[in-house]
Design a protein around this motif. Structure first.
Motif, mmCIF file in Angstrom:
data_model
loop_
_atom_site.group_PDB
_atom_site.id
_atom_site.type_symbol
_atom_site.label_atom_id
_atom_site.label_comp_id
_atom_site.label_asym_id
_atom_site.label_seq_id
_atom_site.Cartn_x
_atom_site.Cartn_y
_atom_site.Cartn_z
ATOM 1 N N LEU A 1 0.946 -1.088 -0.142
ATOM 2 C CA LEU A 1 0.049 0.049 0.111
ATOM 3 C C LEU A 1 1.004 1.305 -0.010
ATOM 4 C CD1 LEU A 1 -2.505 1.557 0.541
ATOM 5 C CD2 LEU A 1 -2.618 1.145 2.852
ATOM 6 N N VAL A 2 0.939 2.102 -1.216
ATOM 7 C CA VAL A 2 1.900 3.280 -1.122
ATOM 8 C C VAL A 2 1.250 4.441 -1.324
ATOM 9 C CG1 VAL A 2 3.453 4.407 -2.933
ATOM 10 C CG2 VAL A 2 3.067 1.673 -2.857
ATOM 11 N N GLU A 3 1.386 5.223 -0.470
ATOM 12 C CA GLU A 3 0.492 6.624 0.253
ATOM 13 C C GLU A 3 1.677 7.537 0.074
ATOM 14 O OE1 GLU A 3 -2.995 7.715 1.340
ATOM 15 O OE2 GLU A 3 -1.441 9.324 0.789
ATOM 16 N N SER A 4 1.203 8.528 -0.767
ATOM 17 C CA SER A 4 2.163 9.680 -0.844
ATOM 18 C C SER A 4 2.408 10.760 0.514
ATOM 19 C CB SER A 4 1.813 10.412 -2.234
ATOM 20 O OG SER A 4 0.748 11.066 -2.453
ATOM 21 N N ALA A 5 1.077 10.813 0.830
ATOM 22 C CA ALA A 5 1.117 11.593 2.181
ATOM 23 C C ALA A 5 1.676 10.699 3.517
ATOM 24 C CB ALA A 5 -0.273 12.105 2.425
ATOM 25 N N ASP A 6 1.712 11.623 4.256
ATOM 26 C CA ASP A 6 2.189 10.921 5.607
ATOM 27 C C ASP A 6 1.167 11.050 6.677
ATOM 28 O OD1 ASP A 6 3.468 9.999 7.832
ATOM 29 O OD2 ASP A 6 5.091 11.011 7.514
ATOM 30 N N PRO A 7 0.346 9.746 6.873
ATOM 31 C CA PRO A 7 -0.798 10.120 7.940
ATOM 32 C C PRO A 7 -0.511 10.688 9.236
ATOM 33 C CG PRO A 7 -0.954 7.873 6.793
ATOM 34 C CD PRO A 7 0.417 8.403 6.230
ATOM 35 N N ARG A 8 0.935 10.413 9.470
ATOM 36 C CA ARG A 8 1.099 10.952 10.811
ATOM 37 C C ARG A 8 1.025 12.342 10.903
ATOM 38 N NH1 ARG A 8 6.803 8.087 10.819
ATOM 39 N NH2 ARG A 8 6.552 8.689 8.723
ATOM 40 N N ASP A 9 0.910 13.238 9.668
ATOM 41 C CA ASP A 9 0.937 14.596 9.590
ATOM 42 C C ASP A 9 -0.726 14.927 10.152
ATOM 43 O OD1 ASP A 9 3.177 15.275 8.881
ATOM 44 O OD2 ASP A 9 2.543 15.360 6.691
ATOM 45 N N PHE A 10 -1.628 13.999 9.637
ATOM 46 C CA PHE A 10 -2.825 13.997 10.121
ATOM 47 C C PHE A 10 -3.205 13.881 11.472
ATOM 48 C CE2 PHE A 10 -7.378 12.513 10.040
ATOM 49 C CZ PHE A 10 -7.865 13.420 9.607
#
Lengths: 99, 473
Positions: free
Chosen positions: B190-199
């Motif tokens: 699963l390749v996510e360009s954002a960083d969910p930790r920012d969320f």
């Protein structure tokens, strides 16, 4: 597990359709695209300009990438059209109108 | 008696359209729900074809109880004659006429035969579709939109291969990856360009939505159970293969959103499910002359557009997921019922839905900021990468239109290169063209919401009105 098992599907008996004359099996309720995917086929069209292979892209009828000829009607969206026993699917080249 | 009630046409039988149908029908309005699918549910609650005999369709769904409530509510109103559901009706235009509206549709999968529905008011609950930004190899068979992979799985119980990579950006990637894994596909990454930790750091929006936190935790557990490797701050830079997909190359991103040299790695797969967010369907609203803000239909607090008699709810008014669609649909239905029966709506009637709407809009605004596509995605796009899939217009041709010929907007690029002029009318390439031009993304104006046979156009206005049963047996 496959998706049919996951959803505990009990489809009615499979029937036969043809893709360019070759027999493939389809389940009642399956679209053209679903039957072709299940048969391991992912492309069934070549583009007008470069003759590049295409199949399903958007899966919901928006993109028109999956166009196919069904019972001599070209430009049908494979992701929307349900199959009937005996349907003749043909891979589609260019505009589908032989030109 | 039912015929004396004011008549509302709801276009789209997803969460927004269903919630509105139930609210309006319960409060004195006769509703005709018009939808292109053979079953209600929209994309979120897309149902397997009935003939497949799925005894556990909920295995592929979330919030199933909510769906049961909507489905049963619709059936109750159908039996009572207060709602009718027209399936396999593909709406191509909503026309204003004195004292009401005519909804023009094409029937069945072949979409060659016309049907019309006349109504006193219209609710547009037309939903959205996925945005995909191009990269080398994205036209290869086996590359599908993330939502498309999910739609094929939910609706037809089929998958396109054995090994998938799920990539792009946004919360949709999580249910797609877990759904494919549950259905027996090996999800290689699963390749996510954002960083969910920012969320997570933006705790205010999150703390207001404990249910969303729990949902995220459930997905994380499922990904771990299926041993799905998650790569954050990564992007797909190329899809490989000749006649079909064989592998993808993914790479890490630096903080500015540029590919970090030397981080490329190749992952073998026969399916790439990719998406970069969603776009609202606004064609019918534009045909009616409704105001559009950016890419979404503008609505007021009652979900009214600026065209009298036309309401809008759900993804068409801005992407925000099923829960927001339900709240907006409910509010629209209550507002319509009050206004069509001669009253002034009281917002206290939908206070709960109103609060949910406010909180969810704030939540999704934060989500939008975090899950933005990589800022420098266009740098990965080679000159020979096809951008407009229908007309086979390359990145190089679009760049030439911009830098060589001075094009500064999507429309000029279309006129100079044919990008956006094909079958899909720019739905697939519009975002990419705007990105390459460097102009704001706007909703393209399309006279009709789908291709219409010339014979149907010639006969428009003469077609018999669709049979709308007053009561189902």
């Amino acid at each position: 597990m496959n998706p049919l098992e996951l959803a505990q599907a009990r489809p009615a008996p499979a029937f036969t359709v043809t893709l360019d004359g070759r027999e493939i099996e389809a389940l009642p309720g399956q679209t053209v695209a679903a039957a072709l995917w299940t048969a391991g086929i992912t492309s069934w069209r070549s583009t007008r300009g470069e003759g590049r292979p295409r199949g399903v892209f958007c899966g919901i009828g928006v993109c028109y990438d999956c166009l196919v000829t069904v019972n001599d009607r070209p430009n049908q969206r494979a992701c929307l059209v349900p199959l009937k026993p005996g349907d003749a699917i043909r891979t589609q080249e260019g505009t589908g109108h032989g030109g | 008696m039912a015929a004396e009630r004011p008549h509302l046409a709801v276009i789209g039988a997803g969460p927004a359209g269903l919630a509105a149908t139930l609210a309006a029908a319960r409060h004195g309005v006769r509703v005709t729900l018009v939808d292109s699918a053979p079953e209600a549910g929209g994309q979120f609650y897309r149902q397997p074809a009935r003939e497949l005999g799925a005894r556990r369709p909920e295995a592929l769904h979330h919030e199933w109880r909510t769906w049961e409530r909507l489905r049963d509510g619709l059936r109750t109103h159908q039996r009572a004659g207060s709602a009718a559901h027209l399936t396999d009706h593909h709406v191509w235009l909503v026309e204003r006429r004195p004292g009401g509206f005519t909804v023009h549709a094409l029937l069945g999968p072949e979409q060659a035969e016309p049907a019309e529905v006349r109504a006193d008011a219209v609710l547009l609950a037309t939903g959205g579709y996925e945005k995909v930004l191009p990269f080398p190899g994205w036209t290869l068979p086996g590359v599908v939109t993330a939502g498309g992979a999910q739609a094929m799985l939910k609706g037809t119980l089929s998958v396109s291969g054995r090994t998938a990579v799920v990539a792009g950006t946004g919360p949709l990637l999580l249910p797609v990856a877990t759904g494919l894994a549950a259905a027996g596909v090996r999800v290689a990454a699963l390749v996510e360009s954002a960083d969910p930790r920012d969320f997570v750091r933006r705790s205010r929006a999150l703390s207001a939505q404990p249910a969303k936190l729990a949902e995220g935790a459930r997905y994380a557990a499922q990904l771990a159970r299926h041993r799905v490797r998650t790569l954050v701050h990564h992007t797909v830079v190329e899809a490989h293969g000749t006649d079909r997909l064989e592998a993808v190359t993914v790479a890490g991103l630096d903080r500015s959103g540029r590919v970090r040299p030397g981080t490329e790695r190749r992952i073998a797969c026969d399916t790439l499910a990719v998406g970069h967010g969603m776009l609202p369907h606004t064609d019918l609203a534009q045909g009616l002359g409704c105001r559009i803000d950016g890419v979404a239909v503008h609505v007021d607090d009652e979900q009214r557009t600026d065209v009298p008699g036309v309401w809008a709810a759900g993804e068409a008014t801005g992407i925000g997921g099923a829960a927001l669609s339900l709240a907006e649909g409910h509010i629209a239905g209550r507002s319509i019922a009050a206004r069509l029966t001669g009253g002034e709506p009281d917002p206290h009637d939908w206070a709960g839905a109103g609060r949910a709407r406010t909180a969810l809009r704030r939540f999704f605004a934060t989500l939008d900021e975090v899950y933005a596509p990589p800022a420098h995605w266009a740098e990965q796009l080679t000159d020979d990468t096809v951008v407009c899939r229908c007309e086979e217009v390359t990145g190089g041709a679009i760049r030439e239109a911009v830098t060589g010929l001075g094009a500064g907007d999507q429309r000029t690029v279309k006129l100079l290169t044919r990008a956006g002029m094909g079958w899909c009318q720019g739905r697939m390439c519009g975002s990419a063209v705007a990105g390459l031009v460097g102009c704001p993304e706007t909703a393209a104006r399309r006279p009709f919401a789908r291709p219409v046979p010339l014979g149907v156009l010639a006969r428009a206005g003469e077609a018999p009105e669709a049979e709308v049963p007053e009561a189902d047996v």
